[in-house]
Structures are given as C-alpha cells and as structure tokens.
Write an enzyme that holds these catalytic residues in place. Structure first.
Site, short mmCIF file in Angstrom:
data_model
loop_
_atom_site.label_atom_id
_atom_site.label_comp_id
_atom_site.label_asym_id
_atom_site.label_seq_id
_atom_site.Cartn_x
_atom_site.Cartn_y
_atom_site.Cartn_z
N ILE A 78 -6.99 14.65 -0.57
CA ILE A 78 -7.73 13.95 0.48
C ILE A 78 -8.22 14.97 1.52
O ILE A 78 -7.44 15.77 2.04
CB ILE A 78 -6.84 12.91 1.20
CG1 ILE A 78 -6.15 11.98 0.19
CG2 ILE A 78 -7.66 12.12 2.22
CD1 ILE A 78 -7.04 10.99 -0.50
N GLY A 126 5.41 6.90 8.49
CA GLY A 126 4.74 8.18 8.28
C GLY A 126 3.35 8.16 8.90
O GLY A 126 2.40 8.77 8.40
N TYR A 183 7.53 16.30 -6.97
CA TYR A 183 6.67 15.30 -6.32
C TYR A 183 6.10 14.33 -7.37
O TYR A 183 6.16 13.11 -7.20
CB TYR A 183 5.55 16.03 -5.59
CG TYR A 183 4.50 15.16 -4.96
CD1 TYR A 183 4.81 14.29 -3.92
CD2 TYR A 183 3.17 15.23 -5.39
CE1 TYR A 183 3.83 13.52 -3.33
CE2 TYR A 183 2.19 14.45 -4.80
CZ TYR A 183 2.52 13.60 -3.76
OH TYR A 183 1.54 12.83 -3.19
N LYS A 190 6.70 10.26 -7.88
CA LYS A 190 5.60 9.28 -7.88
C LYS A 190 5.59 8.48 -9.19
O LYS A 190 5.34 7.28 -9.19
CB LYS A 190 4.26 10.00 -7.66
CG LYS A 190 4.08 10.55 -6.25
CD LYS A 190 4.10 9.44 -5.20
CE LYS A 190 3.86 9.96 -3.79
NZ LYS A 190 3.99 8.89 -2.76
N ASP A 244 7.12 7.16 12.84
CA ASP A 244 7.31 8.45 12.16
C ASP A 244 8.69 8.98 12.53
O ASP A 244 9.38 8.43 13.39
CB ASP A 244 6.21 9.45 12.56
CG ASP A 244 5.90 10.41 11.41
OD1 ASP A 244 4.75 10.48 10.96
OD2 ASP A 244 6.84 11.10 10.95
N ILE A 245 9.06 10.06 11.88
CA ILE A 245 10.40 10.62 12.11
C ILE A 245 10.46 11.47 13.37
O ILE A 245 11.54 11.79 13.87
CB ILE A 245 10.86 11.43 10.87
CG1 ILE A 245 12.34 11.79 10.97
CG2 ILE A 245 10.02 12.68 10.68
CD1 ILE A 245 13.07 11.67 9.69
N GLY A 288 1.13 11.41 9.83
CA GLY A 288 0.62 12.31 8.80
C GLY A 288 -0.89 12.25 8.62
O GLY A 288 -1.59 11.53 9.34
N GLN A 289 -1.37 13.01 7.64
CA GLN A 289 -2.81 13.14 7.43
C GLN A 289 -3.46 11.77 7.21
O GLN A 289 -4.46 11.44 7.86
CB GLN A 289 -3.10 14.03 6.21
CG GLN A 289 -4.58 14.33 6.02
CD GLN A 289 -4.94 14.84 4.63
OE1 GLN A 289 -4.13 14.77 3.70
NE2 GLN A 289 -6.14 15.35 4.48
N1 SER Z 1 -2.57 16.08 -2.18
C1 SER Z 1 -1.35 15.97 -2.91
C2 SER Z 1 -0.75 17.30 -3.15
O1 SER Z 1 -1.48 18.26 -3.27
C3 SER Z 1 -1.61 15.29 -4.23
O2 SER Z 1 -1.26 13.96 -4.15
O3 SER Z 1 0.44 17.40 -3.25
#
Ligand code: SER
Length: 312
Positions: A173, A9, A143, A147, A35-36, A12-13
């Site tokens: 982030i 990945g 999500y 996690k 990455d994919i 990604g950001q």
């Molecule tokens: N930045 C992520 C989200 O908003 C949180 O881990 O899904």
C-alpha cells in the site's frame, strides 16, 4: 448504524487514514480509534482514542462494552520484514489479536469484523503471474503464515458460528500521510520521500522485482466497500484477492524521473529480496470485482503525482 466502530492499530499506515474516512461516513463520535501507544499524535488528537493492546482480551472486551462497539477493524499486525526478526512476537500478535476479535463476535458482543490478509499468504510454489483466488499457498514468512492461518480461522468462524468477518488480501500500500513500518513493499513509499529529500534512492529490492501495489485511496475504498456490501454478496469468507497495479523498482523510478528529471536510483538488495521473490508479481481479483464490484482507480503515474504533490 447500530453500535459504534473500533479501529485497532489506528495509528498505523492504513488505520490512520481509515479512521478519518470512517468518521466522515459514520460520524465523528461513532468511531473509536485505538493503538498500543500515543505515537501518532495527530490521530490521538483527532477524536475518541483509547490505548489498547490487541493481545489483551479483557481490555478489548471492556473497551467494546464501554463504547457499545459493534464493528471492529483489526489493523494491528507485525509485517513481513519485522516478522522475520521477531518470529514469535509476530505469531503471537497477529494470531492472538484475530482470535480475540473472532471470539467477541462468536459471543455476540460485536456483529462485524474487518481483518486484512495479504499477498504474503502466497509462496514460491504459487503461480507467479495473475495469481488466482484459489491456488497453492505455501507462505515462507512468519507474517505470511499468520495471515494464512488467520484466513482459515475467519472462514471457520463464519461457517461454524455465523461470524460476519470480511477480509481482503492487501498488496503493498502506497500512501503519504503515515509511513508504513516493517514491510517488504515499504520501498515504494520510501522512494518518494528520498526523491524529494535527496533526489536519489538506494533500493533494498533489485530493479526487476515485480510486486502488486495499491494506492491508499483505493485500499480505503475497497475496505469501505467490502464492509458495506450485503452479507450475501460476500461469498468468500477467508479473504479476497485484490489487485491494483504491479510494477518494479525500475518502473517506479522511471515514473518519478518524469517529474523529477535529475532523480537517480541504485540497488542494494537485502534480506527482503528473498521475501519479495516468494510473492506473486500480479494478482487476479475477478471474484472481488464480480461479488462486490471492486475497481481500482490509480495507476503508477497518478500515484507518483499524488505522492510528490502531497509530500512537497
Ligand atoms: N506490505 C506488506 C509487507 O510488505 C504486505 O502485506 O509486509
């Protein structure tokens, strides 16, 4: 360092900036980005790159054998907002990829794993402010569920099989190099882009929604630090709480206004408001600070300055 590093990945950001940082520390040819797809052209052209589907165990294993990979940073995931649209896909991607990597370490093909968790592991029944490391966790997003279950698997593989897996519960982030995709905290990046483009922003969260955030440089530093710490200092093998700052859309708008006086903001909360409401407003990260000396550097005005200066 024995063996190479694989970033899954990497387009990604976080992955894209982590790749640059790890190459600067360990050497350009020691870090394989994957990455994919080829979407992040700058990343693809920046050094060793492999197309890799994190859900394809065989391909992952072959890639590790081919490059003598000993450390994996698993940065591929479907985030909170997109996950609500594709719950089954989010579950499959987020949990299968982690189990694949954990199993590579269990079989001793690789030695060390970084896997990010998130503030999304918390839910509406979690204490909202100064949320402690150990507390009620009843996530309400797919999500968050992936996690939370991932954290359990990490601790299980560490205790049962001695797998050296390390993890941080990232907050939102903020960064300028690569856009985030599909998260609830994405507004805190979009606002800077829109401020410079249109001098106005329509926010998908309400003005008083307080969420924990971190500037990318701090997030990368935390990631490098936890991976470089001595194994005995990593006393938590599920995932560490990590805090930088907390702010609301109203506060970030005020910070932008200090530098762009004409900037205006409006609020039109959508389905992401309910997700944000279920997460903590601030995080207690005493354990990360004590165990491996975590310390953040960027406050809100410093972030605003970095974002506006670099995006200009
Ligand atoms: N930045 C992520 C989200 O908003 C949180 O881990 O899904």
């Amino acid at each position: 360092m024995e063996g190479k590093i694989l970033i899954i990945g990497a387009g990604g950001q976080i992955g894209s900036e982590l790749t640059v940082k790890l190459r600067s520390i360990y050497g350009q040819d020691q870090v394989i980005a994957s990455d994919i797809n080829y979407n992040n052209v700058a990343l693809v052209n920046s050094g060793f790159f492999e197309i890799l589907d994190a859900q394809d165990f065989k391909a992952l294993k072959v890639c590790c054998e081919k490059h003598n990979i000993k450390t994996i940073y698993l940065m591929a995931a479907m985030l909170s907002a997109t996950g609500e649209k594709y719950p089954n896909k989010a579950w499959d991607l987020n949990t299968e990829s982690l189990l694949h990597v954990l199993n590579l370490a269990k079989s001793k093909l690789i030695d060390k794993i970084f896997w990010p968790s998130s503030i999304a592991v918390f839910g509406p029944s979690t204490p909202k402010e100064n949320t402690p490391q150990y507390t009620i966790m009843e996530p309400t997003t797919v999500y968050g569920i992936t996690k939370q279950v991932g954290e359990r698997w990490c601790e299980y593989y560490h205790q049962k099989y001695g797998v050296d897996v390390r993890s941080i519960r990232y907050p939102g982030i903020i960064s300028w190099k690569t856009l985030p995709g599909g998260g609830t905290t994405d507004y805190a990046v979009e606002i800077y882009h829109e401020a410079l483009k249109n001098n106005t922003y329509e926010c998908f969260l309400s003005e008083e929604t307080n969420l924990p955030m971190l500037f990318m440089d701090d997030a990368i530093k935390a990631t490098v630090d936890i991976m470089q710490a001595k194994p005995e200092d990593i006393k938590i093998r599920s995932s560490y709480n990590l805090a930088g700052i907390s702010f609301t859309p109203q506060e970030i708008a005020a910070s932008v206004k200090k530098q762009l006086p004409g900037f205006t903001i409006t609020y039109k909360p959508d389905f992401r408001q309910a997700i944000a409401n279920s997460w903590p407003g601030s995080i207690n990260d005493t354990e990360a600070r004590q165990h491996w000396n975590w310390k953040h550097s960027f406050d809100l005005d410093a972030i605003t300055k970095e974002m506006l200066d670099n995006l200009k």
